[in-house]
Design a protein around this motif. Structure first.
Motif, PDB file in Angstrom:
ATOM      1  N   UNK A 219       1.271 -15.113   5.861  1.00  0.00           N
ATOM      2  CA  UNK A 219       0.088 -14.776   6.646  1.00  0.00           C
ATOM      3  C   UNK A 219      -0.570 -13.511   6.107  1.00  0.00           C
ATOM      4  N   UNK A 220       0.232 -12.495   5.813  1.00  0.00           N
ATOM      5  CA  UNK A 220      -0.317 -11.258   5.273  1.00  0.00           C
ATOM      6  C   UNK A 220      -1.050 -11.489   3.966  1.00  0.00           C
ATOM      7  N   UNK A 221      -0.460 -12.322   3.091  1.00  0.00           N
ATOM      8  CA  UNK A 221      -1.094 -12.619   1.801  1.00  0.00           C
ATOM      9  C   UNK A 221      -2.398 -13.383   1.993  1.00  0.00           C
ATOM     10  N   UNK A 222      -2.410 -14.332   2.933  1.00  0.00           N
ATOM     11  CA  UNK A 222      -3.624 -15.116   3.188  1.00  0.00           C
ATOM     12  C   UNK A 222      -4.749 -14.246   3.737  1.00  0.00           C
ATOM     13  N   UNK A 223      -4.408 -13.359   4.665  1.00  0.00           N
ATOM     14  CA  UNK A 223      -5.432 -12.492   5.245  1.00  0.00           C
ATOM     15  C   UNK A 223      -5.940 -11.486   4.212  1.00  0.00           C
ATOM     16  N   UNK A 224      -5.036 -10.972   3.368  1.00  0.00           N
ATOM     17  CA  UNK A 224      -5.450 -10.046   2.321  1.00  0.00           C
ATOM     18  C   UNK A 224      -6.429 -10.716   1.366  1.00  0.00           C
ATOM     19  N   UNK A 225      -6.176 -11.976   1.039  1.00  0.00           N
ATOM     20  CA  UNK A 225      -7.073 -12.721   0.159  1.00  0.00           C
ATOM     21  C   UNK A 225      -8.416 -12.971   0.846  1.00  0.00           C
ATOM     22  N   UNK A 226      -8.362 -13.243   2.145  1.00  0.00           N
ATOM     23  CA  UNK A 226      -9.583 -13.549   2.894  1.00  0.00           C
ATOM     24  C   UNK A 226     -10.485 -12.322   3.016  1.00  0.00           C
ATOM     25  N   UNK A 227      -9.874 -11.166   3.293  1.00  0.00           N
ATOM     26  CA  UNK A 227     -10.661  -9.956   3.549  1.00  0.00           C
ATOM     27  C   UNK A 227     -10.776  -9.033   2.334  1.00  0.00           C
ATOM     28  N   UNK A 228     -10.023  -9.330   1.284  1.00  0.00           N
ATOM     29  CA  UNK A 228     -10.119  -8.519   0.085  1.00  0.00           C
ATOM     30  C   UNK A 228      -9.455  -7.164   0.200  1.00  0.00           C
ATOM     31  N   UNK A 229      -8.591  -6.986   1.191  1.00  0.00           N
ATOM     32  CA  UNK A 229      -7.868  -5.724   1.383  1.00  0.00           C
ATOM     33  C   UNK A 229      -6.469  -6.025   1.881  1.00  0.00           C
ATOM     34  N   UNK A 230      -5.536  -5.115   1.574  1.00  0.00           N
ATOM     35  CA  UNK A 230      -4.184  -5.278   2.105  1.00  0.00           C
ATOM     36  C   UNK A 230      -4.230  -5.240   3.628  1.00  0.00           C
ATOM     37  N   UNK A 231      -3.350  -5.960   4.260  1.00  0.00           N
ATOM     38  CA  UNK A 231      -3.395  -6.142   5.717  1.00  0.00           C
ATOM     39  C   UNK A 231      -2.070  -5.737   6.351  1.00  0.00           C
ATOM     40  N   UNK A 232      -2.146  -4.918   7.397  1.00  0.00           N
ATOM     41  CA  UNK A 232      -0.958  -4.593   8.182  1.00  0.00           C
ATOM     42  C   UNK A 232      -0.957  -5.474   9.422  1.00  0.00           C
TER      43      UNK A 232
END
Length: 271
Positions: A219-232
């Protein structure tokens, strides 16, 4: 913030980052000093107006800061505040808000140095959830008639030995000096600020059951790809979510739960 204040805050952030890049700087003391200056300027309206008066030169305002704070706070804090008042501010209140942010950032930098920033982020989130689920606790922490000492003692009982020192300091400052903010808004701001220390966005993830480590990573990797930033990821469990997950990033909600799909299907049938 708008216009001049936004530019002034950006410059202040850069100065703080440059200062705290040096490991010789005691960032915990710096945070405490900046917090004390914030409290001073929050009380002394006339002083903060002088320090943001566009008719005064930057050097004159910096000299005033030096005379007022030279023996009251450490040299790093005095220099940082002096540099900050040299900038132009759209509103005097913006200066106080910015100094408060710098104090919080310094404490988060202390956690980052200690390798506990992730823990602090998670503790801020969990504390917010505890407060949200306990109206009595929220009332006690936001009671305007209660003294700061009483609130600090209550927080000590709740957090001491259960949370990192930085978390305790951040929450205690927020509760004892809310400066017109709601507790919820203050905790949300702290959480976002913590995430920004690692240039990450915050996603609030609600699921019916705890996610596995593999699911969290995907999930973290998918959201990071979607938003273009690392995600906590701030994780919350709600049995009311029948399946899937619900993800909130800022004001945007990514809805993937079975319960919400059922509600949507019912609305379509009713229409």
């Amino acid at each position: 913030m708008h216009g001049a204040s936004r530019e002034a805050l950006a410059a202040a952030r850069e100065r703080l980052d440059t200062l705290t890049d040096s490991t010789s700087v005691d960032v915990t003391r710096l945070a405490a000093d900046l917090a004390s200056v914030t409290a001073l300027l929050d009380r002394e309206v006339s002083l903060r107006r002088v320090l943001t008066d566009p008719a005064q030169t930057g050097e004159a305002k910096a000299d005033l800061v030096g005379r007022l704070l030279g023996t009251q706070v450490g040299g790093e804090a005095a220099d940082l505040v002096a540099g900050t008042v040299r900038s132009r501010w759209s509103r005097s209140r913006d200066l106080v808000d910015s100094l408060e942010e710098l104090a919080d950032t310094a404490d988060l930098t202390a956690a980052q140095r200690a390798g506990t920033l992730d823990d602090v982020e998670d503790e801020l989130f969990r504390f917010g959830r505890i407060v949200a689920s306990d109206p009595g606790l929220r009332a006690a922490l936001t009671d305007r008639s209660a003294t700061a000492a009483a609130k600090s003692e209550l927080l000590g009982t709740l957090l001491d030995s259960r949370a990192k020192a930085e978390t305790t300091r951040l929450v205690t400052r927020l509760v004892t000096r809310p400066r017109g903010r709601s507790l919820e808004a203050g905790l949300e701001s702290l959480s976002k600020l913590a995430a920004e220390r690692r240039d990450r966005m915050v996603a609030i993830v609600t699921s019916a059951v705890p996610l596995s480590d593999q699911q969290k990573q995907r999930l973290g990797a998918s959201l990071a790809k979607l938003y273009g930033r690392a995600m906590h990821l701030n994780l919350d469990v709600d049995p009311g979510v029948l399946g899937g997950i619900r993800v909130q990033v800022g004001d945007e909600i990514i809805n993937g739960s079975i319960a919400d799909r059922i509600d949507e299907a019912s609305r379509r049938m009713a229409g």
